[in-house]
Design an enzyme around this catalytic site. Structure first.
Site, PDB file in Angstrom:
ATOM      1  N   LYS A  22       0.841  -1.212   0.000  1.00  0.00           N
ATOM      2  CA  LYS A  22       0.000   0.000   0.000  1.00  0.00           C
ATOM      3  C   LYS A  22       0.870   1.255   0.000  1.00  0.00           C
ATOM      4  O   LYS A  22       0.679   2.160  -0.798  1.00  0.00           O
ATOM      5  CB  LYS A  22      -0.908  -0.004   1.235  1.00  0.00           C
ATOM      6  CG  LYS A  22      -1.576   1.324   1.536  1.00  0.00           C
ATOM      7  CD  LYS A  22      -2.428   1.260   2.769  1.00  0.00           C
ATOM      8  CE  LYS A  22      -1.843   1.917   3.979  1.00  0.00           C
ATOM      9  NZ  LYS A  22      -1.705   3.375   3.962  1.00  0.00           N
ATOM     10  N   ASN A  23       1.830   1.297   0.905  1.00  0.00           N
ATOM     11  CA  ASN A  23       2.600   2.536   1.063  1.00  0.00           C
ATOM     12  C   ASN A  23       3.591   2.787  -0.078  1.00  0.00           C
ATOM     13  O   ASN A  23       4.038   3.918  -0.249  1.00  0.00           O
ATOM     14  CB  ASN A  23       3.331   2.536   2.414  1.00  0.00           C
ATOM     15  CG  ASN A  23       2.367   2.777   3.560  1.00  0.00           C
ATOM     16  OD1 ASN A  23       1.177   2.987   3.348  1.00  0.00           O
ATOM     17  ND2 ASN A  23       2.881   2.731   4.783  1.00  0.00           N
ATOM     18  N   CYS A 116      -5.667  13.120  11.801  1.00  0.00           N
ATOM     19  CA  CYS A 116      -6.349  11.848  11.634  1.00  0.00           C
ATOM     20  C   CYS A 116      -6.372  11.161  12.983  1.00  0.00           C
ATOM     21  O   CYS A 116      -5.872  11.699  13.963  1.00  0.00           O
ATOM     22  CB  CYS A 116      -5.679  10.993  10.575  1.00  0.00           C
ATOM     23  SG  CYS A 116      -4.144  10.305  11.142  1.00  0.00           S
ATOM     24  N   ARG A 121      -0.429  14.837  12.358  1.00  0.00           N
ATOM     25  CA  ARG A 121       0.139  14.639  11.025  1.00  0.00           C
ATOM     26  C   ARG A 121       0.177  15.918  10.181  1.00  0.00           C
ATOM     27  O   ARG A 121      -0.482  16.019   9.138  1.00  0.00           O
ATOM     28  CB  ARG A 121      -0.601  13.519  10.282  1.00  0.00           C
ATOM     29  CG  ARG A 121      -0.577  12.228  11.067  1.00  0.00           C
ATOM     30  CD  ARG A 121      -1.223  11.110  10.322  1.00  0.00           C
ATOM     31  NE  ARG A 121      -0.306  10.374   9.477  1.00  0.00           N
ATOM     32  CZ  ARG A 121      -0.631   9.281   8.824  1.00  0.00           C
ATOM     33  NH1 ARG A 121      -1.843   8.799   8.910  1.00  0.00           N
ATOM     34  NH2 ARG A 121       0.250   8.670   8.065  1.00  0.00           N
ATOM     35  N   PRO A 122       0.930  16.910  10.601  1.00  0.00           N
ATOM     36  CA  PRO A 122       1.040  18.145   9.802  1.00  0.00           C
ATOM     37  C   PRO A 122       1.850  17.912   8.518  1.00  0.00           C
ATOM     38  O   PRO A 122       2.458  16.846   8.348  1.00  0.00           O
ATOM     39  CB  PRO A 122       1.779  19.101  10.744  1.00  0.00           C
ATOM     40  CG  PRO A 122       2.509  18.235  11.699  1.00  0.00           C
ATOM     41  CD  PRO A 122       1.770  16.936  11.802  1.00  0.00           C
ATOM     42  N   ASP A 124       4.035  20.498   7.454  1.00  0.00           N
ATOM     43  CA  ASP A 124       4.966  21.629   7.446  1.00  0.00           C
ATOM     44  C   ASP A 124       6.308  21.295   6.777  1.00  0.00           C
ATOM     45  O   ASP A 124       6.873  22.128   6.064  1.00  0.00           O
ATOM     46  CB  ASP A 124       5.187  22.135   8.884  1.00  0.00           C
ATOM     47  CG  ASP A 124       5.639  21.037   9.834  1.00  0.00           C
ATOM     48  OD1 ASP A 124       5.096  19.916   9.739  1.00  0.00           O
ATOM     49  OD2 ASP A 124       6.539  21.281  10.652  1.00  0.00           O
ATOM     50  N   ASP A 305       3.631   1.247  12.175  1.00  0.00           N
ATOM     51  CA  ASP A 305       2.448   0.579  11.620  1.00  0.00           C
ATOM     52  C   ASP A 305       2.281  -0.845  12.173  1.00  0.00           C
ATOM     53  O   ASP A 305       1.189  -1.418  12.098  1.00  0.00           O
ATOM     54  CB  ASP A 305       2.534   0.517  10.082  1.00  0.00           C
ATOM     55  CG  ASP A 305       2.288   1.882   9.458  1.00  0.00           C
ATOM     56  OD1 ASP A 305       1.892   2.820  10.188  1.00  0.00           O
ATOM     57  OD2 ASP A 305       2.502   2.024   8.235  1.00  0.00           O
ATOM     58  N   ARG A 399      -9.171  -0.191   3.797  1.00  0.00           N
ATOM     59  CA  ARG A 399      -8.325   0.801   3.121  1.00  0.00           C
ATOM     60  C   ARG A 399      -6.930   0.262   2.852  1.00  0.00           C
ATOM     61  O   ARG A 399      -6.251   0.719   1.927  1.00  0.00           O
ATOM     62  CB  ARG A 399      -8.190   2.043   4.003  1.00  0.00           C
ATOM     63  CG  ARG A 399      -9.364   2.972   3.959  1.00  0.00           C
ATOM     64  CD  ARG A 399      -9.071   4.197   4.735  1.00  0.00           C
ATOM     65  NE  ARG A 399      -7.715   4.679   4.430  1.00  0.00           N
ATOM     66  CZ  ARG A 399      -7.101   5.649   5.063  1.00  0.00           C
ATOM     67  NH1 ARG A 399      -7.696   6.262   6.036  1.00  0.00           N
ATOM     68  NH2 ARG A 399      -5.888   6.021   4.723  1.00  0.00           N
TER      69      ARG A 399
END
Ligand code: UD1
Length: 420
Positions: A22-23, A116, A121-122, A124, A305, A399
């Site tokens: 997925k990633n 989330c 989870r910015p 920047d 994860d 997902r």
């Protein structure tokens, strides 16, 4: 809403093949935006996240042909440079597509992906890097507009933290840059190495992926290419843990142990026997799992994860196990449901550490996924619990795991999908 209904206590046993990652799939599909020539990808997992990404590519103007796990993407006629807000919110990591759109057109509009369930989870670090490359950024409440009036300029960018997404975004944005980009303190995750291999197959010049310094020399064009993406190391780890928690024995094929060494080391520490060969990984669970301690770290450390997944396994391991989560600030929500099922878990919020007094009997309950990996942890607990476990809100799990129900069934689980 959909749920998994699991009758527990069946051992997970047999041989199964890992799906595509997925990633790795997400940034690699972004690479198709960069390349106006047709690209063909194999092994893209059929999961909600890749479906949303394909939907975005279509809206951007890409033409897609899908034949099982083979996907051809032609972005030649792409003109739209705006990622729709609703889809951006559905999938946080679509921010990676911004780097690809910017790299191709010198301009991109997208919205702020927001927080989330596992933390803030910015983005920047992504935006700071774009600015350093000569991108002017207009940030409004509803959207972020990026424009590089003189094209993207190769720069030396030092990341304050080895962010996976920021590293991927900078690589994608730099493929056609003027000069050379160096990323210092780059993330080293295998998915980044996969992205670099894929881009290089298209004619890009990305060096050093897998180390903390990545160099991208700008090229003027890419060419047609075919690429098979790597297998999903987190899915592999989840399946191995499903066997570990149920006292089973599993062989996961199409899996690369190199990418999962820290997880395999911990499972060995817990008493599992592990065999590695060029085709896959075999795990045999002990009669009684032993406690261990885990601290999540950027690759090659223990992957965040896999943290909820090993957390579920620890509930069945005799003794006191501990987990310190260093990457995300809110990734222990799943433990509330594990406690409901009979686990003995103490959470130290200040330190972001849990202690699990393992070896307790788990009882089937109605529980609910709050995020992808936390949901998978509850499925594993359900496999090991007495009676029936209903895991609600499995949309999160769908997902990221391809055919999880079918795979677990094939391995001996009693699991069904129910509406509601
Ligand atoms: C990726 C993975 C996700 C994994 C994570 C960490 C994908 C699609 N997702 O997410 O599964 O859990 O890596 O291995 O590949 N951060 C900032 N500012 C930024 C970017 C990140 O502060 O601009 C912080 C995040 O809030 C987080 C940490 O850095 O605390 C790690 O984030 P990052 O490595 O960027 O994760 P993602 O790329 O979002």
């Amino acid at each position: 809403m959909q749920s998994y209904v699991i009758e527990g206590k069946n051992k997970i046993e047999g041989t199964i093949k890992a799906s595509g990652s997925k990633n790795a799939a997400l940034p690699i599909m972004g690479a198709a935006i960069l390349n106006p020539e047709e690209v063909t990808f194999y092994n893209i997992p059929n999961i909600e996240d890749t479906k949303i990404t394909l939907q975005i590519l279509k809206i951007l103007g890409c033409k897609e042909t899908i034949d099982s796990d083979k996907i051809c993407i032609a972005s030649k006629n792409m003109t739209n440079k705006t990622i729709p807000k609703d889809l951006m919110h559905k999938l946080r990591s679509t921010v990676i597509l911004a780097g690809a759109i910017l790299g191709r057109f010198g301009e991109a509009t997208f919205s702020y992906p927001g927080g989330c369930n596992i933390g803030k989870r910015p983005i920047d670090l992504h935006l700071k890097a774009f600015r350093e490359m000569g991108v002017e950024i207009e940030e409004k409440e509803d959207y972020i507009h990026c424009k590089a009036p003189n094209g993207l300029i190769g720069k030396t960018i030092k990341l304050e933290f080895p962010s996976v997404g920021a590293t991927e975004n900078i690589i994608l944005a730099s493929v056609y840059c003027k000069g050379t980009t160096h990323i210092i303190n780059a993330a080293k995750e295998p998915e980044i190495q996969d992205l670099a291999r894929c881009l290089n197959k298209m004619g890009a010049k990305v060096y050093g992926a897998g180390t903390s310094k990545i160099t991208i020399c700008g090229v003027s064009k890419l060419h047609k290419a075919e690429y098979r993406i790597m297998s999903d190391r987190i899915e592999t780890g989840t399946l191995l843990c499903a066997a570990a928690i149920t006292g089973g024995e599993i062989r996961v094929e199409n899996a690369d142990a190199e990418d999962l060494l820290d997880v395999l080391y911990k499972l060995k520490d817990m008493g599992c026997k592990i065999w590695i060969d060029t085709q896959g990984i075999t795990l045999k669970a002990p009669k009684q799992l032993k406690a261990t301690s885990v601290e999540t770290m950027p690759y090659p450390g223990f992957p965040t994860d896999m943290q909820p997944i090993i957390g579920a396994v620890m509930t069945k391991a005799k003794g006191i196990s501990s987990i310190k989560e260093n990457i995300f600030e809110n990734r222990f929500k799943y433990t509330e449901d594990l406690v409901k099922m009979g686990a003995d878990i103490e959470y130290n919020e200040k330190e972001n550490i849990i202690k699990i007094n393992g070896g307790k009997i788990l009882e089937g309950k109605i529980v609910s996924s709050a995020d992808l990996r936390g949901g998978a942890a509850l499925v594993l607990a359900g496999l090991a619990a007495n009676g029936t476990t209903r895991v609600e809100n499995i949309e999160y799990i769908l997902r990221g795991y391809e055919h999880l129900e079918e795979k677990l069934k094939k391995l001996g689980a009693n699991i069904k999908v129910k509406k509601g």
